[in-house]
Structure formats: C-alpha cells, structure tokens
Design an enzyme around this catalytic site. Sequence first.
Site, PDB file in Angstrom:
ATOM      1  N   GLU A 145       0.848  -1.197   0.000  1.00  0.00           N
ATOM      2  CA  GLU A 145       0.000   0.000   0.000  1.00  0.00           C
ATOM      3  C   GLU A 145       0.887   1.252   0.000  1.00  0.00           C
ATOM      4  O   GLU A 145       0.497   2.304  -0.485  1.00  0.00           O
ATOM      5  CB  GLU A 145      -0.946   0.007   1.219  1.00  0.00           C
ATOM      6  CG  GLU A 145      -2.097   0.992   1.062  1.00  0.00           C
ATOM      7  CD  GLU A 145      -3.213   0.812   2.085  1.00  0.00           C
ATOM      8  OE1 GLU A 145      -4.284   0.310   1.738  1.00  0.00           O
ATOM      9  OE2 GLU A 145      -3.007   1.184   3.262  1.00  0.00           O
ATOM     10  N   LYS A 164     -13.612   1.172  -3.952  1.00  0.00           N
ATOM     11  CA  LYS A 164     -14.636   1.469  -2.936  1.00  0.00           C
ATOM     12  C   LYS A 164     -15.813   2.206  -3.585  1.00  0.00           C
ATOM     13  O   LYS A 164     -16.971   1.920  -3.304  1.00  0.00           O
ATOM     14  CB  LYS A 164     -14.061   2.380  -1.845  1.00  0.00           C
ATOM     15  CG  LYS A 164     -13.048   1.728  -0.934  1.00  0.00           C
ATOM     16  CD  LYS A 164     -12.694   2.726   0.166  1.00  0.00           C
ATOM     17  CE  LYS A 164     -11.468   2.330   0.930  1.00  0.00           C
ATOM     18  NZ  LYS A 164     -10.981   3.362   1.833  1.00  0.00           N
ATOM     19  N   HIS A 170       6.796 -26.587   3.143  1.00  0.00           N
ATOM     20  CA  HIS A 170       5.971 -27.653   2.570  1.00  0.00           C
ATOM     21  C   HIS A 170       4.914 -27.091   1.630  1.00  0.00           C
ATOM     22  O   HIS A 170       3.940 -27.764   1.314  1.00  0.00           O
ATOM     23  CB  HIS A 170       5.315 -28.450   3.701  1.00  0.00           C
ATOM     24  CG  HIS A 170       6.338 -29.056   4.623  1.00  0.00           C
ATOM     25  ND1 HIS A 170       6.999 -30.225   4.333  1.00  0.00           N
ATOM     26  CD2 HIS A 170       6.857 -28.600   5.797  1.00  0.00           C
ATOM     27  CE1 HIS A 170       7.865 -30.488   5.314  1.00  0.00           C
ATOM     28  NE2 HIS A 170       7.798 -29.513   6.207  1.00  0.00           N
TER      29      HIS A 170
END
Length: 521
Positions: A342, A485, A373
Amino acid sequence: MNKLPSYDVLKQLSQQAKTRHLASLFNENPDRFSGFHAKLPGLVLDYSKQNITKEEREALLNLAEEAKLSEWIEKLFKGEKVNHTEGRAAGHTALRDLQNPKPEVSKEWEKMEHLVDRIHTKQLRGFSGKAITDVVNIGVGGSDLGPLMVTHALKGVRSPLAPELHFVSTLDGKQLQRLLKTLSAETTLFIIASKSFTTIDTLSLAKTAREWIESHSPSKAGTLQHFIGVSTNTEMMNDWGLLPDHQLLFWDWVGGRFSLWSTIGLSIALQQGIEGFKSFLQGANEMDLHFRNTPFKDNTAVLLGLISVWNINFLDLAGQAILPYDSRLKYLASYLEQLVMESNGKHVNRAGENVNYRTCPILWGEVGPNAQHAFYQLMHQGTERVMADFILYAQAHGNTERHTFHHNLNIANCLAQSRALMIGQKGDDPHKDYPGGQVSNTLLFEKLDAKHLGMLIALYEHSVFVQSVIWDINPFDQWGVELGKKIALEILQKIEAKDASDLDSSTQGILQTIWDTQNEN
Ligand code: F6P
C-alpha cells in the site's frame, strides 16, 4: 532514480552481477559474513547471502546520498508534510518518542490508560452489571492488521488481567456471526477502530454488533457501555452515539498502516498492559534512533531498503518472501503486505509523472516451516528469482528440554533453507538439480517480546521509506484503493435496484447468474 549519476554505475555493475553465482562470493571470501552484516543491540541483519559486492554496495550508498536520503529522513522526523498529496506529515515516529511526547498525544495516552485500567479492574461493566471478559476489535487494513499481528505474537506473555481478544474485519459478516455465537452479549465489549470512521466494512460490522447487543440489552444507555471508538473523526463517533469517555482519538498525521502505535493499539495495551505497550513503543523508538543517527553503511533499515532496490531495479527480481521461523508471527506477512504494497505500489513519482522503473516488490509469506511444505519448491527449482527475508530468534520461548529441542530444530531448518537456496546442488538428473543463487537476508533478533517486535516493525517501516526516497514516490498515500470502494457503492445500488443494464458484460453476466441462482432457491 534513473537520472541520478550512480544509477548508470549500478546498471553497469549489474551486468556482471547477473552472470555471477551467489555461492562464488562465499568461495572468494570465506569470511564474507563479517563484511556483510549490520547490527544494533537486539538485532543482527545478515545480508551476506545477497548477490552484492563491496563495490556495488558503495554505488548503492552513493545512490542514497544523491537521492538526498539524509534530508528526507530529517523531513520525516521533523514532521514536515512528506505526504504531499494529502498535505500531511507522517508522524508515526513521534508517537514512540516517549521522552518528548506531544501534548495531544499525552492526553490520549492518559485516556487510553484509564480505559485499560477500568477494563482490567472490572470497573467497566456491561448492561447487566457483569464485568467485561471479551473484547472484539472491529476494523480493517491498518485498523486491524497491526493489532492482530502483534497480539497474536505476544499472546503468551499477556497481562494476567487481560480480557480475551478477538478481531473481525471481513465485510461478508460470516466471521462476526461465527464469533458472536461463542460470546455472551453481557460481557462483550467492541472496539470500533477506524481512522476515517467512514469505512463501510467497519461500520456495517459495527451495526451488526450493535443490533446484537440491543437484542439483549434493556436500554440504550446499557448498549452504549459495550462500544469504544478509536478514530480521528470525533463528529462521526458522536453521530454513532459513542459516549465521550469511550472515544479515543488519533490524528490525520498518523497513516492507517502506521496507526498501531497510536490509540489504534488499544487492544495491544489491553493485552500487554500499559507498561508492555510502552516497551513495544520503546523498541520502535530504538530503531528510530538507529535509523536517524547511524551512518548509512551500518544502518540496518537503510541497508535493508537499498538491498531491495538493488534486487528489484538492477537484478530484476519482483518477488519478496517473508519467512518468519516462529509461528507466533503468523500474521506478519499479511501485515507487511499492507505496509509494503500500500506504501510503494505506485506508478507515478512525487511530481506526478509516470516512472519507467519498478517501484515495489510483490510481497507474500508464511511461517517458514509451513512454507517449506508449500511454496519453497518454486524458490528451489522454479523459474522465478525471488528475494527472501528469514526471521529468526536466538532465544527459545521456554527452557525445558523439549523447548530446546524444537528451537534447535527450527534454527537448523531456517539456516538449511537459506544455505540451500544460496548454494544449490548440481544433480545428474535434471529433476534433482538445484540451481541455487536465490538471495536472502536473515534478521536475527535476540527474542520475541514486545520490545523486539516494535523494533522489527519499525525496521520494515523505515526500509519502505528508504525505497520510496530512491524511487521518488510518496509512500504515505493510498489513492489506489479508492476507486474500488466507489465502484462497490455504485454496484450495491444496482444490486438493490436489480438492474445492471449499464454495466460491462462481465459484471452483468455474473450478477444475472447470481439473481437466477437466488430465484431458483
Ligand atoms: O484500504 C484503504 C484504507 O484506507 C487503509 O489505508 C486503512 O488502513 C483502511 O482502509 C481502513 O481505514 P479506516 O481506518 O479509516 O477504517
């Protein structure tokens, strides 16, 4: 960046670096560690497993001087408006300067301390008169990830008076609904954490929480005992109905992703007690002093930032893996995803011109032994060149024989992975060939406690800032998240009106399928 004189020098030097195998640097200089690490009390940064020579490091340090890094550091610490697109300072370092607190900060610390004390001593009670046992932090992004990461890491050393902590962030509501089933309304307190107090994710969850309390509480006054607001926006907190002594403030000069050092850290203070919260701030402050006062060549934050620049812009690496060898740092990678991407995920420079160089790594990560893994295969044998940060602690988290055994196993695995990635191994069978040459840093801390965690976070914050200065970008705004948004609100209106006709065909097609599915059921 590419107009600075040392840029061309580094481009030139990178030609030879790209053809060299990292392991050859260790062959040429068996004592490479001594010349390629930096430290301060509590932390050693080993960057000897980076593909870099003294000459290349020198050129990078020159690049930092030419980018006027020292001046930018001073601007940051002196509270100048380094976030020029929002006309704001970035004052997170001032929050941890406990020796010289700003008066407005001291006032809120006192208020926070009082609230923590009321909760710890069971004076703050719910609608039925019972004491608070559970605290739910409702927030997203910077109002969630920092406190979540820190309280998870420090769970084992919490104050005996601490309530149980829970975190809710996702606007789909499922996380909150699942949690509410496990809690008692009489004894649950919600922290509504939002810098702006306008974030729909947080406000919609707060409304659901309020309805839940209201469905149990006999009065409005009783309901409001269950909510604390933490924000920069007093007006919106008042409109919501939050009681004046249940409101904690912070300021627009504290960025969301830097806000865990402010009253957004209330959950940390509840868990650690005020003294524990102060040692968290103190650890960060020790890093601040180191960053501000240490020559660049010995400065862990400057070196960490410059090494990323070398890898990203000169060795063409795009990925950065965060690999803590401690399960307590489960949320560190999520936290750093926001802090790093950000901040520096920008494509224009401070003057608003497109940059023609890379600006930000793609960062991801996982607790090291689990990641071994999962995605380490790609790092050992894939086609991507990746830089990794291994994070390790010298002290075990307990002193029994089993603690020592697990701790040694953990250290062995961490060191085995960074060594294997560096050295590789030639195999007769191509499927068993390990190219090696994957670069990494190892951040070795003395122990995992509030102070050293503060130090770790501040180290990354400053390394992000160093990179932004070299790239000539503003790391303190985040306009990129606004468009989504806005469109979400537009689409919500379309959904409520059941009319998607003027949207693109992909969005229309998906919405139509959703409506058809809902009609069938
Ligand atoms: O996602 C964008 C953002 O503005 C982040 O920077 C911030 O941390 C988050 O939203 C939450 O914002 P607020 O604290 O204002 O609710």
